[in-house]
Design a protein around this motif. Structure first.
Motif, short mmCIF file in Angstrom:
data_model
loop_
_atom_site.label_atom_id
_atom_site.label_comp_id
_atom_site.label_asym_id
_atom_site.label_seq_id
_atom_site.Cartn_x
_atom_site.Cartn_y
_atom_site.Cartn_z
N VAL A 296 0.41 -0.98 0.10
CA VAL A 296 0.31 -0.06 -0.28
C VAL A 296 1.25 1.08 -0.13
CG1 VAL A 296 -1.66 0.72 1.01
CG2 VAL A 296 -2.26 -0.93 0.69
N GLU A 297 1.69 1.22 0.81
CA GLU A 297 2.46 2.30 0.86
C GLU A 297 4.23 2.67 1.75
OE1 GLU A 297 1.77 5.61 3.87
OE2 GLU A 297 0.39 4.48 4.69
N ILE A 298 5.19 2.71 1.57
CA ILE A 298 6.45 3.13 2.07
C ILE A 298 6.11 4.10 3.38
CG2 ILE A 298 8.20 4.19 2.42
CD1 ILE A 298 8.72 2.41 -0.66
N VAL A 299 5.96 3.52 4.66
CA VAL A 299 5.62 4.03 6.18
C VAL A 299 7.15 5.29 6.37
CG1 VAL A 299 5.38 4.14 8.36
CG2 VAL A 299 4.27 2.65 6.24
N GLU A 300 8.44 4.40 6.29
CA GLU A 300 9.32 5.11 6.91
C GLU A 300 10.58 4.70 5.84
OE1 GLU A 300 11.19 6.77 10.43
OE2 GLU A 300 9.36 5.97 10.75
N THR A 301 11.72 5.42 5.81
CA THR A 301 12.90 4.51 5.59
C THR A 301 13.65 5.01 6.53
OG1 THR A 301 13.58 6.26 3.61
CG2 THR A 301 12.71 4.54 2.93
N TYR A 302 14.90 4.15 6.76
CA TYR A 302 16.31 4.66 7.46
C TYR A 302 16.99 4.31 6.82
CZ TYR A 302 20.14 4.60 11.30
OH TYR A 302 21.02 5.21 11.76
N GLN A 303 18.32 5.14 6.81
CA GLN A 303 19.16 5.09 6.31
C GLN A 303 21.20 5.55 6.98
OE1 GLN A 303 21.97 6.47 5.15
NE2 GLN A 303 23.80 4.87 4.05
N GLY A 304 21.67 4.05 7.91
CA GLY A 304 22.62 4.89 8.74
C GLY A 304 24.10 4.71 8.40
N LEU A 305 25.10 4.87 8.78
CA LEU A 305 26.89 4.50 8.49
C LEU A 305 27.04 4.47 9.86
CD1 LEU A 305 27.81 6.46 5.49
CD2 LEU A 305 26.92 4.11 6.01
N ARG A 306 27.77 3.28 10.16
CA ARG A 306 28.66 3.17 11.04
C ARG A 306 30.34 3.39 11.74
NH1 ARG A 306 29.44 -1.72 14.25
NH2 ARG A 306 29.72 -2.01 16.61
N GLU A 307 31.07 3.22 11.93
CA GLU A 307 32.45 3.32 12.05
C GLU A 307 32.53 2.16 12.99
OE1 GLU A 307 36.71 5.77 12.87
OE2 GLU A 307 34.40 6.32 13.88
N PRO A 308 32.83 1.03 12.49
CA PRO A 308 33.33 0.02 13.01
C PRO A 308 34.53 0.26 13.77
CG PRO A 308 34.86 -0.52 10.99
CD PRO A 308 33.67 0.94 11.02
N THR A 309 34.74 -0.63 15.05
CA THR A 309 36.12 -0.61 15.63
C THR A 309 37.42 -0.68 14.96
OG1 THR A 309 34.73 -1.94 17.19
CG2 THR A 309 37.29 -1.66 17.88
N ASP A 310 37.52 -1.63 14.16
CA ASP A 310 38.45 -2.05 13.84
C ASP A 310 38.71 -1.25 12.29
OD1 ASP A 310 40.44 -3.28 15.82
OD2 ASP A 310 38.64 -5.10 14.53
N PRO A 311 39.31 -1.20 10.62
CA PRO A 311 39.42 -0.61 9.80
C PRO A 311 38.56 -1.77 8.80
CG PRO A 311 41.56 -0.76 10.17
CD PRO A 311 41.34 -0.20 11.79
N ILE A 312 38.17 -1.04 7.51
CA ILE A 312 37.22 -2.01 6.68
C ILE A 312 38.80 -3.00 6.09
CG2 ILE A 312 35.60 -2.20 5.21
CD1 ILE A 312 34.37 0.19 5.89
N PRO A 313 38.12 -4.14 5.76
CA PRO A 313 39.46 -5.17 4.49
C PRO A 313 38.95 -4.52 3.25
CG PRO A 313 38.67 -6.96 6.20
CD PRO A 313 37.99 -4.95 6.52
N TRP A 314 40.30 -4.11 2.90
CA TRP A 314 40.37 -3.85 1.53
C TRP A 314 39.20 -4.96 0.63
CZ3 TRP A 314 39.79 -0.17 -1.61
CH2 TRP A 314 40.29 -0.41 -2.71
N SER A 315 39.04 -6.03 0.64
CA SER A 315 38.77 -7.47 -0.15
C SER A 315 37.31 -6.80 0.42
CB SER A 315 39.04 -8.89 0.87
OG SER A 315 38.84 -8.56 2.36
N VAL A 316 36.65 -6.74 1.38
CA VAL A 316 35.28 -5.95 1.57
C VAL A 316 35.25 -4.50 1.24
CG1 VAL A 316 33.88 -5.91 3.62
CG2 VAL A 316 35.33 -7.82 3.96
N ILE A 317 36.25 -3.89 1.55
CA ILE A 317 35.41 -2.15 0.60
C ILE A 317 35.70 -2.99 -0.64
CG2 ILE A 317 36.50 -0.33 -0.20
CD1 ILE A 317 38.20 -0.28 2.70
N ARG A 318 36.41 -3.36 -1.51
CA ARG A 318 36.01 -4.23 -3.00
C ARG A 318 34.89 -4.91 -3.19
NH1 ARG A 318 40.81 -7.95 -3.63
NH2 ARG A 318 39.51 -8.83 -5.26
N VAL A 319 34.25 -5.64 -2.23
CA VAL A 319 32.57 -5.76 -2.53
C VAL A 319 31.72 -4.85 -2.41
CG1 VAL A 319 31.04 -7.70 -1.39
CG2 VAL A 319 33.11 -8.38 -1.48
N HIS A 320 31.00 -3.56 -1.32
CA HIS A 320 30.73 -3.30 -1.30
C HIS A 320 30.70 -1.50 -1.22
CE1 HIS A 320 32.08 -1.98 2.95
NE2 HIS A 320 31.40 -3.81 3.08
#
Length: 150
Positions: free
Chosen positions: A48-72
């Protein structure tokens, strides 16, 4: 006979997470979450309808691995200093009758620690819960579904 009772309408939440790796058990963390809360007719299953959306980013404890950065494509610079709005996420999940994710066991595993109340809802899996080949699609990848359904 036409019905339009308030009980005919339900709410669902579609969720997707991006992470620093494949296993929350190994210390990998959520770095992005997207949620869509939608209302649908529970009788004929029309959205029927989209009621609400949310998108957020979060800093992780450790750096993001390069192999993962290549995925997303999410880099350390993009998440530096970012935190999630836990109140907003709890509000959305609290109104949902169920949660849908593409590979629900993956997303649910990460969210049970991040937003514990999200796992109190029934979860549906759009990846493994639907026989996509039976419906004429060559595979169940999100890009394939996106292209097929525009």
């Amino acid at each position: 006979m036409q019905t339009s009772l308030i009980h005919d309408f339900k709410m669902g939440a579609i969720v997707d997470v991006e992470t620093t790796g494949l296993s929350h058990r190994n210390g990998d963390e959520v770095i992005e979450i997207g949620i869509i809360l939608f209302r649908y007719n529970a009788i004929n299953h029309d959205c029927v309808e989209i009621v609400e959306t949310y998108q957020g980013l979060r800093e992780p404890t450790d750096p993001i691995p390069w192999s993962v950065i290549r995925v997303h494509g999410i880099t350390d610079d993009m998440v530096r200093g970012k935190t999630l709005d836990y109140n907003k996420m709890e509000s959305i999940f609290g109104r949902a009758d169920f949660v849908v994710a593409h590979n629900a066991s993956f997303d649910k595993g990460f969210l049970e620690h991040l937003v514990p109340m999200s796992i109190d809802r029934p979860w549906k899996c759009s990846c493994f819960g639907i026989p996509w080949k039976k419906h004429g699609l060559p595979n169940k990848r999100l890009a394939t579904l996106r292209d097929f359904f525009n």
